[in-house]
Design an enzyme around this catalytic site. Structure first.
Site, mmCIF file in Angstrom:
data_model
loop_
_atom_site.group_PDB
_atom_site.id
_atom_site.type_symbol
_atom_site.label_atom_id
_atom_site.label_comp_id
_atom_site.label_asym_id
_atom_site.label_seq_id
_atom_site.Cartn_x
_atom_site.Cartn_y
_atom_site.Cartn_z
ATOM 1 N N ASP A 1 -42.328 -46.932 -18.149
ATOM 2 C CA ASP A 1 -42.913 -47.391 -19.414
ATOM 3 C C ASP A 1 -43.172 -48.890 -19.417
ATOM 4 O O ASP A 1 -44.285 -49.342 -19.710
ATOM 5 C CB ASP A 1 -41.999 -47.021 -20.586
ATOM 6 C CG ASP A 1 -41.966 -45.516 -20.849
ATOM 7 O OD1 ASP A 1 -42.361 -44.753 -19.954
ATOM 8 O OD2 ASP A 1 -41.531 -45.120 -21.940
ATOM 9 N N ARG B 1 -29.350 -53.833 -29.221
ATOM 10 C CA ARG B 1 -30.683 -54.351 -29.526
ATOM 11 C C ARG B 1 -30.692 -55.785 -30.073
ATOM 12 O O ARG B 1 -31.551 -56.580 -29.694
ATOM 13 C CB ARG B 1 -31.420 -53.405 -30.478
ATOM 14 C CG ARG B 1 -31.677 -52.004 -29.945
ATOM 15 C CD ARG B 1 -31.895 -51.966 -28.472
ATOM 16 N NE ARG B 1 -32.321 -50.669 -27.967
ATOM 17 C CZ ARG B 1 -32.106 -50.260 -26.728
ATOM 18 N NH1 ARG B 1 -31.437 -51.031 -25.877
ATOM 19 N NH2 ARG B 1 -32.541 -49.090 -26.321
ATOM 20 N N ASP C 1 -35.555 -48.048 -32.416
ATOM 21 C CA ASP C 1 -35.495 -49.300 -31.667
ATOM 22 C C ASP C 1 -36.597 -50.281 -32.040
ATOM 23 O O ASP C 1 -36.383 -51.498 -32.047
ATOM 24 C CB ASP C 1 -35.525 -49.024 -30.163
ATOM 25 C CG ASP C 1 -34.167 -48.624 -29.620
ATOM 26 O OD1 ASP C 1 -33.157 -48.865 -30.313
ATOM 27 O OD2 ASP C 1 -34.104 -48.057 -28.513
ATOM 28 N N SER D 1 -34.452 -38.337 -22.003
ATOM 29 C CA SER D 1 -34.558 -39.793 -21.956
ATOM 30 C C SER D 1 -33.163 -40.396 -22.066
ATOM 31 O O SER D 1 -32.335 -39.933 -22.852
ATOM 32 C CB SER D 1 -35.428 -40.286 -23.119
ATOM 33 O OG SER D 1 -35.459 -41.692 -23.157
#
Length: 406
Positions: A21, A101, A130, A184
């Site tokens: 990605d 994050r 996210d 994922s």
């Protein structure tokens, strides 16, 4: 390149893992915005070799590459403050992805200021949490920063299109990415999570191969493991008498928890954007740490402190889950929580056995536990007759209501 798309953007700092990605995103940013892209890769203890990310960025023509070991800062300044609050989202989730994050965002903004970038980019999709966490943090730290979220702009909205784009642009693709990925994964020193694909049906049990940090509890040792965790002012500082840094301590607890099958969670949670999602989480060290912290608080916190903390916790956990780490209300609650930890020092003994962690002992120089008061034997410190007036006063409003209303 569209002139309107690139207008005003001179340099971009991309949160870059080197996976499919973000490798595609890197090339897409270079093509679409026609400006220099700086890559930033954070080592948060995900357990992967990060040098390949550097080589991929170099091959893509990136001139400024940042690969930062943030493990100690992650545990010391983010994980530990969160665990002082005993934070659980929706009563179960230890917030492993959520708490990473704000640190990534913080470092990304620092790099942007260091290299003179006017934009930052991330690889989060438009469906998940996210994107919110990254961007709320960006704006809280640098209000005028431009944020680029490719998943909300491009038309590469499927795995097939990503792979086609990668092949067209000679971007290396790991062999396991050429087929349909089974799920994922997100990982750091606190946890590893799995979502999507084979996990999307919440009725179906997660297959064994999803789990990577913990042994199957049924296959864990048949003898329990006893450990002791020492605390100073709410933070764990030692395991079995050995002083450890924050990251070293969490690594040690992960090892002990993983061997004993501790920390597995199958959860259907409510995302901030509104949909429900099913995730499989493994947080071995964090699960032990939570039990240990609550164990030491049992004897060091006053009832009022303990109960107020438990009232604040769901709100605090929701703020972290939703991306508000840098909000004034999270900082306000944190100040109250930290004030409660002044005397939360001592040692907790825990029993680890086949997926379970139990507190079996606790001691502290600041203990509020008084054996003299709670003994079932004769004592000289508590007059049981005092309870009569206490009960009558607390029953007064109940008696008045019953007499008035029947």
């Amino acid at each position: 390149m569209a002139e309107s798309a690139s207008k005003g953007v001179k340099k971009i700092v991309l949160a870059y893992s080197g996976g499919l990605d973000t490798s595609v995103i890197l090339k897409w940013l270079q093509e679409t915005y026609g400006c220099e892209v700086v890559t930033f890769t954070a080592d948060l203890g995900q357990g992967e070799e990060l040098e390949p990310a550097r080589k991929k960025a170099e091959a893509a023509g990136v001139k400024e590459i940042f690969i930062d070991d943030l493990r100690e800062e992650f545990v010391r300044d983010f994980v530990f403050p969160m665990f002082r609050a005993n934070a659980l989202y929706e009563g179960l989730y230890l917030l492993g992805t959520s708490i990473a994050r704000p640190l990534i965002s913080k470092r990304q903004i620092e790099i942007a200021e260091q290299v003179g970038a006017d934009a930052v980019a991330h690889g989060a999709t438009g469906k998940g949490n996210d994107q919110v966490r990254f961007e709320l943090s960006y704006y809280a730290l640098k209000p005028d920063i431009k944020v680029i979220a490719p998943w909300r702009e491009w038309d590469l909205n499927s795995r097939t299109k990503l792979i086609d784009y990668a092949e067209k642009n000679q971007i290396p693709i790991a062999k396991d990415k050429r087929g349909e990925a089974p799920f994922s994964v997100d990982a750091n020193l606190l946890h590893i999570s799995a979502e999507g694909k084979v996990l999307e049906d919440p009725w179906q049990e997660a297959p064994d191969y999803v789990y990577s940090r913990t042994v199957d509890p049924e296959k864990a040792p048949d003898q329990p493991t006893y450990i002791e965790v020492e605390f100073e002012k709410g933070d764990a500082v030692a395991v079995d008498g050995v002083k450890l840094s924050p990251a070293e301590l969490l690594t040690k607890l992960n090892e002990l928890g993983g061997k004993n099958g501790i920390g597995r969670l199958d959860l259907v949670e409510n995302r901030y954007v509104g949909m429900k999602s099913r995730g499989i989480y493994e947080t071995p060290g964090g699960t032990i740490l939570l039990a240990a912290h609550r164990g030491i608080e049992q004897i060091t916190l006053d009832r009022g402190q303990a109960h107020l903390k438990d009232e604040l916790m769901p709100r605090y956990a929701e703020l972290i889950y939703n991306g508000y780490w840098f909000s004034p209300e999270r900082e306000m609650i944190q100040a109250a929580i930290d004030a409660s930890q002044k005397y939360v020092s001592g040692t907790v003994r825990l029993k680890l056995y086949k997926g379970n962690v139990d507190v079996v002992g606790r001691k502290s120089p600041h203990s509020l536990y008084s054996a003299a008061h709670v003994t079932f034997e004769e004592d000289t410190v508590y007059d049981q007759r005092d309870a009569q007036g206490f009960i009558k006063l607390n029953a007064l409003r109940l008696r008045l209501a019953k007499n008035a209303r029947g």
